[in-house]
Design a protein around this motif. Structure first.
Motif, PDB file in Angstrom:
ATOM      1  N   LEU A   1       0.888  -1.234  -0.065  1.00 30.09           N
ATOM      2  CA  LEU A   1       0.051  -0.013   0.028  1.00 30.09           C
ATOM      3  C   LEU A   1       0.874   1.315   0.101  1.00 30.09           C
ATOM      4  N   LEU A   2       1.905   1.153   0.761  1.00 28.72           N
ATOM      5  CA  LEU A   2       2.766   2.524   0.916  1.00 28.72           C
ATOM      6  C   LEU A   2       3.521   2.735  -0.484  1.00 28.72           C
ATOM      7  N   SER A   3       3.866   1.609  -1.103  1.00 25.07           N
ATOM      8  CA  SER A   3       4.461   1.546  -2.424  1.00 25.07           C
ATOM      9  C   SER A   3       3.727   2.174  -3.568  1.00 25.07           C
ATOM     10  N   ILE A   4       2.651   1.804  -3.418  1.00 25.69           N
ATOM     11  CA  ILE A   4       1.431   2.583  -4.519  1.00 25.69           C
ATOM     12  C   ILE A   4       1.143   3.809  -4.393  1.00 25.69           C
ATOM     13  N   ALA A   5       0.985   3.967  -3.002  1.00 23.39           N
ATOM     14  CA  ALA A   5       0.815   5.619  -2.642  1.00 23.39           C
ATOM     15  C   ALA A   5       1.997   6.461  -3.077  1.00 23.39           C
ATOM     16  N   ARG A   6       3.263   5.999  -2.799  1.00 25.55           N
ATOM     17  CA  ARG A   6       4.124   6.887  -3.096  1.00 25.55           C
ATOM     18  C   ARG A   6       4.639   6.827  -4.472  1.00 25.55           C
ATOM     19  N   ARG A   7       4.274   5.784  -5.284  1.00 23.40           N
ATOM     20  CA  ARG A   7       4.531   5.662  -6.786  1.00 23.40           C
ATOM     21  C   ARG A   7       3.670   6.662  -7.483  1.00 23.40           C
ATOM     22  N   ASN A   8       2.516   6.753  -6.967  1.00 21.16           N
ATOM     23  CA  ASN A   8       1.364   7.875  -7.815  1.00 21.16           C
ATOM     24  C   ASN A   8       1.305   9.232  -7.280  1.00 21.16           C
ATOM     25  N   SER A   9       2.239   9.243  -6.220  1.00 23.89           N
ATOM     26  CA  SER A   9       2.056  10.655  -5.543  1.00 23.89           C
ATOM     27  C   SER A   9       1.770  12.126  -6.005  1.00 23.89           C
ATOM     28  N   THR A  10       2.548  11.956  -7.310  1.00 24.69           N
ATOM     29  CA  THR A  10       2.464  13.210  -8.162  1.00 24.69           C
ATOM     30  C   THR A  10       1.342  13.515  -9.075  1.00 24.69           C
ATOM     31  N   LEU A  11       0.415  12.344  -9.010  1.00 27.55           N
ATOM     32  CA  LEU A  11      -0.585  12.467 -10.157  1.00 27.55           C
ATOM     33  C   LEU A  11      -1.762  13.302  -9.462  1.00 27.55           C
ATOM     34  N   GLU A  12      -2.349  14.237 -10.510  1.00 22.86           N
ATOM     35  CA  GLU A  12      -3.147  15.099 -10.248  1.00 22.86           C
ATOM     36  C   GLU A  12      -4.380  14.336  -9.339  1.00 22.86           C
ATOM     37  N   GLU A  13      -4.740  13.539  -9.982  1.00 21.59           N
ATOM     38  CA  GLU A  13      -6.045  12.696  -9.564  1.00 21.59           C
ATOM     39  C   GLU A  13      -5.679  12.227  -8.001  1.00 21.59           C
ATOM     40  N   TYR A  14      -4.531  11.780  -7.704  1.00 15.50           N
ATOM     41  CA  TYR A  14      -4.401  11.355  -6.325  1.00 15.50           C
ATOM     42  C   TYR A  14      -4.529  12.585  -5.305  1.00 15.50           C
ATOM     43  N   ILE A  15      -3.626  13.689  -5.775  1.00 18.40           N
ATOM     44  CA  ILE A  15      -3.657  14.723  -5.047  1.00 18.40           C
ATOM     45  C   ILE A  15      -5.100  15.519  -4.702  1.00 18.40           C
ATOM     46  N   ASN A  16      -5.781  15.284  -5.716  1.00 17.74           N
ATOM     47  CA  ASN A  16      -7.184  15.782  -5.270  1.00 17.74           C
ATOM     48  C   ASN A  16      -8.126  15.227  -4.423  1.00 17.74           C
ATOM     49  N   LEU A  17      -7.834  13.722  -4.372  1.00 21.96           N
ATOM     50  CA  LEU A  17      -8.603  13.047  -3.572  1.00 21.96           C
ATOM     51  C   LEU A  17      -7.976  12.653  -2.386  1.00 21.96           C
ATOM     52  N   SER A  18      -6.712  13.216  -2.213  1.00 23.30           N
ATOM     53  CA  SER A  18      -5.898  13.009  -0.992  1.00 23.30           C
ATOM     54  C   SER A  18      -6.420  13.933   0.312  1.00 23.30           C
ATOM     55  N   PRO A  19      -6.698  13.338   1.718  1.00 24.55           N
ATOM     56  CA  PRO A  19      -6.967  14.223   2.521  1.00 24.55           C
ATOM     57  C   PRO A  19      -5.412  15.261   2.986  1.00 24.55           C
ATOM     58  N   HIS A  20      -4.405  14.841   2.718  1.00 21.66           N
ATOM     59  CA  HIS A  20      -3.085  15.522   2.983  1.00 21.66           C
ATOM     60  C   HIS A  20      -2.378  15.359   1.799  1.00 21.66           C
ATOM     61  N   SER A  21      -1.969  16.428   1.283  1.00 19.83           N
ATOM     62  CA  SER A  21      -0.753  16.652   0.219  1.00 19.83           C
ATOM     63  C   SER A  21       0.151  17.856   0.603  1.00 19.83           C
ATOM     64  N   LEU A  22       1.288  17.691  -0.030  1.00 23.14           N
ATOM     65  CA  LEU A  22       2.245  18.799   0.020  1.00 23.14           C
ATOM     66  C   LEU A  22       2.513  19.713  -1.053  1.00 23.14           C
ATOM     67  N   LEU A  23       2.528  20.858  -0.829  1.00 18.08           N
ATOM     68  CA  LEU A  23       3.135  21.751  -1.751  1.00 18.08           C
ATOM     69  C   LEU A  23       4.628  21.935  -1.536  1.00 18.08           C
ATOM     70  N   VAL A  24       5.571  21.536  -2.203  1.00 16.61           N
ATOM     71  CA  VAL A  24       7.035  21.646  -1.971  1.00 16.61           C
ATOM     72  C   VAL A  24       7.568  22.776  -2.853  1.00 16.61           C
TER      73      VAL A  24
END
Length: 276
Positions: free
Chosen positions: A248-271
């Motif tokens: 689960l951690l591997s999948i979440a990290r691998r796709n972390s820059t996808l816009e769809e993931y970001i818009n659905l995530s309760p927490h995202s980071l602007l770096v």
């Protein structure tokens, strides 16, 4: 410092104050992100922050993240609006020589220009309901970080509450009404202070975060989802075994820059970075 309940428009209204100022909340904070969100946060901070630097932790609460940063050899100044949380942080982290803490407002940072090697803000952004307040906060971050320094700002994905409601199978009318009425500005107003729903807050799309960071004069901007759409698995009905958690951690990290993931995530980071 600017303190009290005037934390941007209706920010720090009574439901927010009650949520953060209780002993129950203080004790619950270590688990509020779930294991997935906390592990992902530590991964990304490790990836983006140089070693052993001077960091400002805005909205640091009772020091959950500050404590971890201190254990890695950083110097940390924790700033939070809630005196109760600052007191708790001081009690827990005073044994670190590189730790300081104070009460203050994210929109009026009590520091000189170019004070910190990096500034992280993990919470205040989504408690500021007015865009002008969020921009002021980013400008203050840009002012207080050194040229070339790292900036990390946490935000909530625009559609994370929709996913949360679907997962929970919510029938709570107040919660559903709050989600339905997320306004064009992205503000989720907890219609009846429903206990089944997060407090009143602001949500952003990935595109909106890029735009406001550009307005603040930041460069090298990227958005990174922490949990993505997998955050309900942080609190499964049955505990995950090591192999399941690793996948689960591997999948979440691998796709972390996808816009769809970001818009659905309760927490995202602007770096991002302050220009040299």
């Amino acid at each position: 410092f600017i303190v009290g309940t005037n934390f941007g428009s209706i920010i720090m209204n009574e439901d927010i104050i009650k949520s953060y100022a209780t002993q129950e909340a203080i004790e619950f904070m270590p688990t509020v992100r779930g294991w997935l969100g906390m592990v992902r946060l530590r991964q990304e901070l490790s990836n983006h922050l140089p070693s052993k630097i001077k960091i400002l932790d805005i909205g640091g609460g009772n020091g959950i993240v500050s404590g971890w940063l201190l254990s890695k050899g950083h110097q940390v100044y924790l700033l939070d609006l809630m005196p109760e949380l600052v007191s708790e942080a001081k009690k827990e982290l005073s044994h670190y020589s590189g730790f300081q803490a104070g009460v203050g407002d994210a929109r009026n940072l009590p520091f000189s220009d170019s004070t910190f090697d990096a500034v992280i803000s993990l919470g205040p952004h989504y408690h500021l309901l007015k865009e002008e307040d969020r921009l002021i906060s980013l400008l203050e971050i840009r002012r207080t970080v050194k040229p070339g320094g790292k900036v990390v700002v946490e935000f909530m994905g625009r559609y994370n509450f929709d996913l949360w409601a679907a997962h929970r199978g919510l029938t709570d009318d107040e919660a559903l009404l709050s989600i339905q009425n997320i306004n064009s500005a992205g503000n989720m107003i907890n219609a009846g202070s429903s206990k089944n729903l997060f407090m009143t807050c602001h949500t952003d799309t990935s595109k909106q975060m890029l735009e406001i960071a550009q307005k603040a004069g930041l460069i090298n901007i990227e958005n990174i989802a922490l949990e993505g759409p997998f955050w309900p698995a942080s609190t499964p009905s049955k505990p995950l075994d090591r192999k399941q958690a690793s996948r689960l951690l591997s999948i979440a990290r691998r796709n972390s820059t996808l816009e769809e993931y970001i818009n659905l995530s309760p927490h995202s980071l602007l770096v991002a970075q302050r220009p040299d």
